[in-house]
Design a protein around this motif. Structure first.
Motif, PDB file in Angstrom:
ATOM      1  N   GLY A  50      38.897  77.468 -14.370  1.00 12.60           N
ATOM      2  CA  GLY A  50      37.570  78.056 -14.367  1.00 12.60           C
ATOM      3  C   GLY A  50      36.913  77.827 -15.718  1.00 12.60           C
ATOM      4  N   ALA A  51      35.883  78.585 -16.011  1.00 23.22           N
ATOM      5  CA  ALA A  51      35.154  78.382 -17.264  1.00 23.22           C
ATOM      6  C   ALA A  51      36.039  78.592 -18.480  1.00 23.22           C
ATOM      7  CB  ALA A  51      33.954  79.325 -17.317  1.00 23.22           C
ATOM      8  N   LEU A  52      36.855  79.646 -18.487  1.00 23.02           N
ATOM      9  CA  LEU A  52      37.669  79.936 -19.654  1.00 23.02           C
ATOM     10  C   LEU A  52      38.783  78.919 -19.834  1.00 23.02           C
ATOM     11  CD1 LEU A  52      37.943  83.843 -19.497  1.00 23.02           C
ATOM     12  CD2 LEU A  52      36.347  82.437 -20.800  1.00 23.02           C
TER      13      LEU A  52
ATOM     14  N   THR B 188      25.302  69.368 -27.756  1.00 23.28           N
ATOM     15  CA  THR B 188      25.275  68.123 -28.531  1.00 23.28           C
ATOM     16  C   THR B 188      26.504  67.276 -28.241  1.00 23.28           C
ATOM     17  OG1 THR B 188      24.013  69.177 -30.297  1.00 23.28           O
ATOM     18  CG2 THR B 188      25.186  67.153 -30.850  1.00 23.28           C
ATOM     19  N   GLU B 189      27.665  67.903 -28.190  1.00 22.18           N
ATOM     20  CA  GLU B 189      28.907  67.163 -27.932  1.00 22.18           C
ATOM     21  C   GLU B 189      28.933  66.573 -26.524  1.00 22.18           C
ATOM     22  OE1 GLU B 189      31.800  69.737 -30.956  1.00 22.18           O
ATOM     23  OE2 GLU B 189      32.008  69.966 -28.776  1.00 22.18           O
ATOM     24  N   PHE B 190      28.375  67.303 -25.562  1.00 21.34           N
ATOM     25  CA  PHE B 190      28.380  66.838 -24.170  1.00 21.34           C
ATOM     26  C   PHE B 190      27.178  65.955 -23.846  1.00 21.34           C
ATOM     27  CE2 PHE B 190      30.660  71.013 -22.702  1.00 21.34           C
ATOM     28  CZ  PHE B 190      31.756  70.678 -23.479  1.00 21.34           C
ATOM     29  N   ALA B 191      26.160  65.987 -24.716  1.00 19.03           N
ATOM     30  CA  ALA B 191      24.913  65.231 -24.511  1.00 19.03           C
ATOM     31  C   ALA B 191      24.217  65.634 -23.205  1.00 19.03           C
ATOM     32  CB  ALA B 191      25.183  63.730 -24.527  1.00 19.03           C
TER      33      ALA B 191
ATOM     34  N   ASN C 282      27.573  74.511 -13.042  1.00 19.81           N
ATOM     35  CA  ASN C 282      28.220  73.304 -12.523  1.00 19.81           C
ATOM     36  C   ASN C 282      28.153  72.141 -13.505  1.00 19.81           C
ATOM     37  OD1 ASN C 282      28.805  74.735 -10.217  1.00 19.81           O
ATOM     38  ND2 ASN C 282      27.120  73.890  -9.024  1.00 19.81           N
ATOM     39  N   LEU C 283      27.016  72.006 -14.180  1.00 22.74           N
ATOM     40  CA  LEU C 283      26.898  70.932 -15.164  1.00 22.74           C
ATOM     41  C   LEU C 283      27.850  71.169 -16.327  1.00 22.74           C
ATOM     42  CD1 LEU C 283      25.520  68.361 -16.148  1.00 22.74           C
ATOM     43  CD2 LEU C 283      23.740  69.799 -17.187  1.00 22.74           C
ATOM     44  N   PHE C 284      28.003  72.426 -16.724  1.00 22.33           N
ATOM     45  CA  PHE C 284      28.942  72.724 -17.798  1.00 22.33           C
ATOM     46  C   PHE C 284      30.362  72.325 -17.412  1.00 22.33           C
ATOM     47  CE2 PHE C 284      32.206  75.840 -19.039  1.00 22.33           C
ATOM     48  CZ  PHE C 284      32.435  75.355 -20.308  1.00 22.33           C
TER      49      PHE C 284
ATOM     50  N   LYS D 178      34.812  66.203 -18.223  1.00 22.48           N
ATOM     51  CA  LYS D 178      34.634  64.814 -18.635  1.00 22.48           C
ATOM     52  C   LYS D 178      35.030  64.624 -20.090  1.00 22.48           C
ATOM     53  CE  LYS D 178      31.097  61.181 -18.999  1.00 22.48           C
ATOM     54  NZ  LYS D 178      29.655  60.864 -18.773  1.00 22.48           N
ATOM     55  N   GLN D 179      34.598  65.558 -20.941  1.00 22.31           N
ATOM     56  CA  GLN D 179      34.925  65.466 -22.354  1.00 22.31           C
ATOM     57  C   GLN D 179      36.401  65.728 -22.612  1.00 22.31           C
ATOM     58  OE1 GLN D 179      32.948  64.460 -24.973  1.00 22.31           O
ATOM     59  NE2 GLN D 179      31.596  63.859 -23.296  1.00 22.31           N
ATOM     60  N   LEU D 180      36.985  66.650 -21.868  1.00 21.30           N
ATOM     61  CA  LEU D 180      38.419  66.917 -21.973  1.00 21.30           C
ATOM     62  C   LEU D 180      39.220  65.641 -21.711  1.00 21.30           C
ATOM     63  CD1 LEU D 180      41.062  68.599 -21.968  1.00 21.30           C
ATOM     64  CD2 LEU D 180      40.540  69.199 -19.581  1.00 21.30           C
TER      65      LEU D 180
END
Length: 372
Positions: free
Chosen positions: A14-16, A79-82, A151-153, A159-161
């Motif tokens: 989940g988010a956490l 910024t990191e995820f653009a 959802n975008l988060f 993706k970044q992970l």
């Protein structure tokens, strides 16, 4: 087995859990993230398009410094995820003289220098014509509040992970873990893995891990409703809340072509079967929202156009859980924050990354989250 060994295994995406996995991978730790479902999924609480972000917390002012830091961290993650994750719409609360919520909110805003504006009844009607406002109400709008794109988060964070070397195992339930001479053996439905440390961010399923957490947890339904808006209603509007008659209903402007979203602050019935799909809402759940919201939106339909049932994991004091498991500083538990933890995700992930790897004590300002 070497390829199946990780510095840290995070159980629950989940988010956490996703936030913790990303923050740790960003600091060059070898991380694996497991979830028994795909992601995002509708069984937990990290679903439903949007989540509110606000800083003038009426619940407990101890959270406000964490929110101030979270506000800055969300900007860094954007910024990191653009991508644009945070939509700063403002948060307008309508209240009457009986509202304890509004009193605490405005007091905390003043004490903690949180930007906002007070409105009398005439000003409310002039500035916010999309609401029908009776003559007894006043308002307060927190300036730097708004909503996060859920959802975008989750999509961007995953993706970044992966780009940082993290491994993701979805639809793979963790069945057991066993402490060994060095680290742990993790057994899932599909295979065996090993790791040095484990983070459990399993949401409501923490209730089943009694060997790790003996706290009483209550699991409740939190139902979110969407309704289409009339064509002539102004499209631009703030997030909003109706705090009248000791009740509290909050909502979001139209987003992702699904209409406005409204929900009760107070979750409803308890949940017994965590794995059962929640495919319906009750008349009582909808009426608890509609009866108050229709005073401000007389055009509300008799039935919603869409809905989603989240499950909220609540501790008895409704504070989070963030602590090591009993007698083991290589396992940490994070949860118990359904209904308000999403907005704190980057802050909590940063805290875990800072102290968990070294086995440090839980920071003093977070001690009220420890097992109790």
């Amino acid at each position: 087995m070497a390829s199946n060994h990780f510095d840290i295994v995070v159980v629950g995406a989940g988010a956490l859990g996703t936030s913790c996995a990303y923050e740790l991978a960003k600091h060059n730790h070898k991380v694996a993230l497991f979830d028994q479902f795909s992601a995002p999924h509708h069984f937990g609480s990290s679903y439903g398009e949007t989540r509110l972000f606000r800083q003038a917390y009426f619940e407990d002012e101890r959270y406000i410094p964490f929110l101030k830091e979270s506000y800055e961290l969300w900007k860094i993650w954007e910024t990191e995820f653009a991508v644009d994750l945070f939509h700063e719409t403002g948060y307008l609360t309508f209240f009457d003289q009986e509202s304890d919520i509004a009193l605490k909110m405005t007091q905390n805003a003043k004490k903690w220098s949180i930007s906002g504006a007070h409105y009398n009844n005439k000003q409310l009607k002039q500035k916010f014509p999309m609401f029908t406002i009776n003559s007894s109400l006043r308002g307060y709008c927190e300036e730097h509040a708004g909503f996060l794109n859920v959802n975008l988060f989750l999509k961007s964070c995953l993706k970044q992970l992966i780009s940082k070397g993290g491994k993701v195992f979805f639809n793979e339930k963790v069945c057991s873990w066993k402490k060994e001479q060095q680290g742990y053996q993790i057994t899932t439905e599909k295979g065996n893995y090993s790791c040095d440390k484990i983070i459990f961010t399993v949401g409501a399923w923490l209730r089943n891990l009694t060997s790790l957490c003996e706290m009483k947890l209550t699991i409740r339904r939190g139902v979110q409703f969407w309704v289409d808006v009339p064509p002539l209603l102004p499209k631009k509007m703030p997030c909003f809340a109706f705090a009248t008659n000791k009740d509290y209903v909050f909502g979001f402007p139209s987003f992702s072509k699904k209409g406005i979203k409204i929900a009760s602050y107070h979750p409803s019935n308890t949940v017994d079967d965590l794995d059962k799909a929640r495919e319906s809402y009750t008349k009582e759940e909808w009426n608890a929202v509609r009866d108050l919201a229709s005073q401000f939106f007389p055009w509300l339909p008799l039935t919603p156009d869409n809905f989603h049932v989240c499950i909220y994991t609540l501790t008895s004091d409704e504070d989070f859980i963030l602590d090591y498991s009993k007698n083991d500083r290589n396992i940490i538990l994070l949860g118990g924050g359904s209904g308000h933890a999403f907005k704190f995700s980057p802050f909590l992930a940063k805290q875990v990354s800072d102290f968990f790897i070294c086995g440090k004590d839980i920071p003093q300002n977070l001690q009220f989250f420890t097992l109790r």
